[in-house]
Design an enzyme around this catalytic site. Structure first.
Site, PDB file in Angstrom:
ATOM      1  NE  ARG A   7       0.617   1.980  12.074  1.00 15.38           N
ATOM      2  CZ  ARG A   7       1.196   0.784  11.947  1.00 15.38           C
ATOM      3  NH1 ARG A   7       2.328   0.519  12.566  1.00 15.38           N
ATOM      4  NH2 ARG A   7       0.666  -0.149  11.176  1.00 15.38           N
ATOM      5  CB  SER A  56      -2.500  -6.822   5.094  1.00 11.73           C
ATOM      6  OG  SER A  56      -2.026  -5.617   5.648  1.00 11.73           O
ATOM      7  CG  ASP A  94      -2.533   1.151  11.414  1.00 11.73           C
ATOM      8  OD1 ASP A  94      -2.411   1.302  12.657  1.00 11.73           O
ATOM      9  OD2 ASP A  94      -2.199   0.110  10.831  1.00 11.73           O
ATOM     10  CG  ASP A 139      -2.111  -0.962   1.022  1.00 13.52           C
ATOM     11  OD1 ASP A 139      -2.406  -1.319  -0.138  1.00 13.52           O
ATOM     12  OD2 ASP A 139      -2.712  -1.368   2.035  1.00 13.52           O
TER      13      ASP A 139
HETATM   14  N1  ARG Z   1      -5.949  -4.659  13.726  1.00 10.73           N
HETATM   15  C1  ARG Z   1      -4.701  -4.349  14.314  1.00 10.73           C
HETATM   16  C2  ARG Z   1      -4.706  -2.937  14.810  1.00 10.73           C
HETATM   17  O1  ARG Z   1      -5.485  -2.169  14.367  1.00 10.73           O
HETATM   18  C3  ARG Z   1      -3.523  -4.656  13.421  1.00 10.73           C
HETATM   19  C4  ARG Z   1      -3.434  -3.908  12.146  1.00 10.73           C
HETATM   20  C5  ARG Z   1      -2.252  -4.424  11.451  1.00 10.73           C
HETATM   21  N2  ARG Z   1      -2.051  -3.918  10.134  1.00 10.73           N
HETATM   22  C6  ARG Z   1      -1.837  -4.708   9.086  1.00 10.73           C
HETATM   23  N3  ARG Z   1      -1.561  -4.155   7.953  1.00 10.73           N
HETATM   24  N4  ARG Z   1      -1.892  -5.989   9.165  1.00 10.73           N
HETATM   25  O2  ARG Z   1      -3.942  -2.569  15.656  1.00 10.73           O
END
Ligand code: ARG
Length: 395
Positions: A92, A171, A121, A13
């Site tokens: 993050r 992902s 995110d 992405d």
């Molecule tokens: N759902 C989890 C969170 O929001 C993990 C997100 C992980 N991202 C990914 N691209 N797999 O913290």
């Protein structure tokens, strides 16, 4: 030329994001923050350059991530919905800070991310940018385009972005605190996770037969040594994570509630995070006074929700951390963890500040607890129910 600094991961992405922003006329400065992910940096840089970045910078923030953020997560026993150590939510804030730093340095008017509109995110990045750099424009081209994953893969191919090693079925988000995996066959919550979705934990057939033990020493709630050997927090996390992973411990398969209202099936590999939080909780069992021990989980839950929801830079998170810190002054001591195929168990605990008093707890010789005190206590403790039963319970 308009300049934008992008939170780049090297994945599908964010690589597509570089190209899209370049086409929109931006000079794209891609910033990859090393928060402990296993990555071939040359490949990541090459992919960013091929996608059209004006520059790709890798910033080492592993120790800062461990010392400033993961230490707080351990002290707060941060597990979202009682299971997920928030590997993405915790990393993050560091990424946001580094991106803003570079934006100031190159004089960019915009910052960007490659998150979709369906995840957490985007919230974490943007709320972070709102706080640290409210003057900067925020670019989120993947969300704008509402690109399905298949389309993003096709576009990357068309644009000559090498993504063969990016792993296009799943992902992935990974760092020192663990690995998250979603998409593909995992989207069916009834389907068992295929073994190829795991990378950090040994498969059932490949785990050692003999158990092993390790002693984690804590000071003020933070791990400081392993088996008597002092180390950086990042070093301790890596070692425990590697050990736990080799025993296949730390797999979490869950359906979680995202901030944007979607339930999603997620697979996490978090051996180090779970083992260290478990050890920390065990040390708190012997060092926290009863009322503190009962109240702290309420604060922990709020803290965890704030972090998951991208509110790291807000005043409430800071205030709650001050509370947590106030509880940790005597959380010093050792926890003995035993790893066996697929499990991690606390088998021993000791602390100079332990509130466990053998002379009070023992059923053997040397009992200092006067049981005759108990009879009057129980009579008064149960008095309201006794009165209620006599007057109102009915037969
Ligand atoms: N759902 C989890 C969170 O929001 C993990 C997100 C992980 N991202 C990914 N691209 N797999 O913290």
């Amino acid at each position: 030329m308009k300049k934008a600094v992008l939170a780049y991961s090297g994945g599908l992405d964010t690589s597509v994001t570089i190209h899209t922003l370049t086409e929109e006329g931006y000079e794209v400065h891609a910033v990859v923050v090393d928060v402990g992910q296993t990555e071939d940096w040359d490949q990541v840089i090459d992919r960013g350059n091929k996608a059209g970045a004006a520059g790709v910078r890798v910033i080492d923030a592993v120790d800062r991530y461990a010392d400033e953020i993961l230490s707080k997560a351990i002290k707060a026993n941060g597990l979202y919905e009682a299971k997920y150590p928030m590997i993405s939510g915790l990393s993050r804030p560091v990424i946001v800070e580094e991106v803003v730093k570079v934006a100031r340095e190159v004089g960019a008017g915009a910052v960007g991310h490659g998150s979709t509109g369906k995840g957490n995110d985007q919230v974490r990045f943007e709320v972070g940018f709102f706080v640290l750099a409210p003057d900067l424009e925020i670019l989120a081209p993947i969300r704008e385009a509402q690109l399905p994953r298949e389309k993003a893969i096709a576009l990357a191919g068309e644009w000559g972005i090498p993504i063969d090693s990016v792993g296009t079925t799943y992902s992935i988000d990974e760092n020192l605190w663990g690995r998250a995996c979603e998409c593909g066959p995992l989207e069916d919550p009834w389907a068992a996770a295929p073994e190829d979705a795991f990378a950090r934990t040994a498969a059932p057939g490949a785990r050692p037969a003999e158990p092993t033990e390790v002693v984690v020493a804590f000071e003020r709630g933070v791990p400081v040594a392993l088996d008597g050997q002092t180390s950086t927090l990042a070093g301790i996390i890596r070692a425990v994570d590697g050990l736990g992973g080799s025993y296949g411990f730390g797999r979490v398969d869950m359906v979680e509630n995202r901030r944007v209202g979607i339930k999603s099936r997620e697979l996490y590999e978090v051996p180090g995070a779970l083992a260290l939080i478990r050890a920390h909780q065990a040390l708190e069992e012997i060092t926290l006074e009863r009322d503190v021990a009962h109240h702290k989980p309420i604060i922990e839950q709020r803290w965890t929700q704030l972090v998951y929801d991208g509110q790291w830079f807000g005043p409430l998170r800071e205030a709650l951390d001050a509370y947590v810190d106030a509880t940790q002054s005597h959380v010093n001591g050792d926890i003995r963890l035993r790893f066996e195929a697929g499990t991690c168990t606390v088998v021993g605990r000791r602390s100079e500040h332990s509130l466990y008093d053998l002379s009070l707890a023992t059923y053997g010789e040397g009992d200092a607890f006067d049981q005759s005190d108990a009879a009057g206590f129980v009579r008064l403790f149960g008095l309201p129910l006794k009165v209620w039963s006599q007057k109102q319970r009915g037969k």
